[in-house]
Each structure stands twice: as structure tokens, then as C-alpha cells.
Design a protein around this motif. Sequence first.
Motif, mmCIF file in Angstrom:
data_model
loop_
_atom_site.group_PDB
_atom_site.id
_atom_site.type_symbol
_atom_site.label_atom_id
_atom_site.label_comp_id
_atom_site.label_asym_id
_atom_site.label_seq_id
_atom_site.Cartn_x
_atom_site.Cartn_y
_atom_site.Cartn_z
ATOM 1 N N ARG A 117 0.812 -1.219 0.000
ATOM 2 C CA ARG A 117 0.000 0.000 0.000
ATOM 3 C C ARG A 117 0.847 1.273 0.000
ATOM 4 N N GLY A 118 2.159 1.101 -0.206
ATOM 5 C CA GLY A 118 3.028 2.259 -0.371
ATOM 6 C C GLY A 118 3.467 2.920 0.910
ATOM 7 N N ALA A 119 3.217 2.307 2.065
ATOM 8 C CA ALA A 119 3.590 2.918 3.338
ATOM 9 C C ALA A 119 5.058 2.687 3.680
ATOM 10 N N LEU A 120 5.657 1.622 3.124
ATOM 11 C CA LEU A 120 7.066 1.313 3.353
ATOM 12 C C LEU A 120 7.756 0.985 2.043
ATOM 13 N N VAL A 121 9.062 1.199 2.023
ATOM 14 C CA VAL A 121 9.894 0.918 0.854
ATOM 15 C C VAL A 121 11.071 0.055 1.301
ATOM 16 N N PRO A 122 11.383 -1.036 0.576
ATOM 17 C CA PRO A 122 12.565 -1.829 0.947
ATOM 18 C C PRO A 122 13.844 -0.998 0.825
ATOM 19 N N VAL A 123 14.774 -1.234 1.743
ATOM 20 C CA VAL A 123 16.056 -0.545 1.768
ATOM 21 C C VAL A 123 17.159 -1.596 1.859
ATOM 22 N N LEU A 124 18.251 -1.381 1.145
ATOM 23 C CA LEU A 124 19.387 -2.317 1.164
ATOM 24 C C LEU A 124 18.953 -3.731 0.741
ATOM 25 N N GLU A 125 18.111 -3.812 -0.292
ATOM 26 C CA GLU A 125 17.593 -5.115 -0.741
ATOM 27 C C GLU A 125 18.703 -6.072 -1.165
ATOM 28 N N ASP A 126 19.778 -5.536 -1.738
ATOM 29 C CA ASP A 126 20.866 -6.398 -2.218
ATOM 30 C C ASP A 126 21.568 -7.124 -1.076
ATOM 31 N N TYR A 127 21.322 -6.681 0.155
ATOM 32 C CA TYR A 127 21.985 -7.279 1.314
ATOM 33 C C TYR A 127 21.007 -8.070 2.194
#
Length: 300
Positions: free
Chosen positions: A258-268
Amino acid sequence: MKEQIGIDRLTGLLAFARAGSLGSYTAAARSLSISPSAVSKSIQRLERQLGVSLFARTTRSLTLTAEGRDLHERALRLLRDAEEIEQAAKAAHAEPTGTLRVAASFPIGLHVITPVLPKFRRRYSKVNIDLRLSDHMVDLIEGGFDLAVRIGDLSDSRLLSRRLSPHRLCCYASPDYLARRPLPTHPNKLEEHETVNLRYQSSGQLFRWPFRIGDREVEIMPSSGIVVDASEAVLTTIAAGGGIGMATSFMASAWVGRGALVPVLEDYAVDRHNITALWPESRRSNPAVRAFLDTLVELS
């Protein structure tokens, strides 16, 4: 000639076994689907028949006496035998029926189990689900549970198990926070950010964040300005712009959707395969347990 045991005494032994394991008449009554007064009367009647006091009672606690401790394990064996007889009888029915008692932690219950319950009930309308959520580990056998779903290492060799779908541990932040701060490109950049961490209720220890860096997995303990003791609180805090937090993909997916969070550092991000369904040997042939396991594997 030995005196034959009566129904009242059997009922008292079952109530005693459950009350001794759970530590209260109320909890024993709930697990046996009878009233606390019925449990109390059964145990008092049993004490009169045996001529011993099984519990030391106060207004605040219920503890086994020395005689009660000696008899409790034998009563537990009786309870297990009774449950195995019940499960064998249930297995004779082709269609799953009855009440299925399931234990899980709050995160697993809310995000893995409850989403599949409506579809399970549509398929198996004669099975009622009694789901108990707690962050404290329960004893399936002594607590009278049919099934549990847990995350993490397993140590109880008395239980059968089945792995469920894998998940990921990844960092997340709100779009609002990331609009104000540069996106971190490496785990060591987290020291430049506000972070929200989890403290385990069971141990009081802080969660160490795992990352996959090259062919190694490393753990980082961020210096967090906000520490909470519930996984859901991590998500709500970072969704409100509190910084970067780490969560499981099965918990964060709805927030991301629903757009409330965004993944960060997905490559790790780190993959995990440690969500496991567990059930006692006595439930092996229970049709409702088998049906519920198949549904969890299919939909989780």
C-alpha cells in the motif's frame, strides 16, 4: 481384587494433570472446555478419594505438593493416552471435524496463520479453529495443542515438524523518511540514519541485524534512538517516519503493497527457512491437522 476405577476419578486425574501443567484451574478449564468450578470440584473429589493434598493453594498461586509432584507425571501419561485414543477415533472419519487448537507467536499468527483461516474454513466448515497467540513458548503436549507454528531454532524432539515457505529479513523505511534522507547504499551507512530496533520480550536482548555481504553473513547492532519490544511496533514506527527498521518480508509485504514502506538495502537482505509447523506424535493421523498443514503449505 483391585477396585475398579470410576469415571469421577478419571475425570479428576485428567483435571489434575492439566491444572498441574498449566498452573491454574482457569487455564485447565479453558483447555478442557469445562468451567473452573468443575475442575476444582473434580480435583477436590480426587484428593478425598486418594487421601492426599495434591496442591498447595493460596489466593494468588497454585503449586503442587510433594505428593502431587510424584503423581503428576503419571497423570500426564494418562492424559496423553486419552488424547491418543481421541485422535485415533477422529482419524477414522474421512472428513476433518472437531476443534483444532493452534499456538503461535503474535507475528506468525497475524501474518501467516490468520490470512489462511477464511479459506480453510470454507474448505473444512466442520473444523473450528481455536488460535492462541503468545510470544511465550508453550508446551504443545502439556498444553493440549494440536499444532503450533514457530520461527527460529527447534529443540523439542517429541514433536513432528514441517517447514513452511521461506521469508526474507530486509530493511524498510517510509517514503517520507527517504525523501528527507539519502538512501543508504551499504549496511555500514546505517550509522548515518535514524534506526528503530527490536528488543526480545523473552530475553531482553536487542535484535542483531543480519546482512548478506558477498559470500558472508554479518550482523550489525545499530545504535537506535527508538527500541520497542514488539515486531508490529517496529513497522508502525518506521511507517510514521521514525527511520529505518528491519522486518520479515511476510510482515512488511502489506505495508509495501500500500506504499507505506519501501525496501532498503535489498541487495543485502538475508533469506531464512525457519518457519516451521509442529505437532505431537499423537496428532499424526488427525485429519484436521493434516488438512490444516496442507493449507498452510499451499497458501503461506
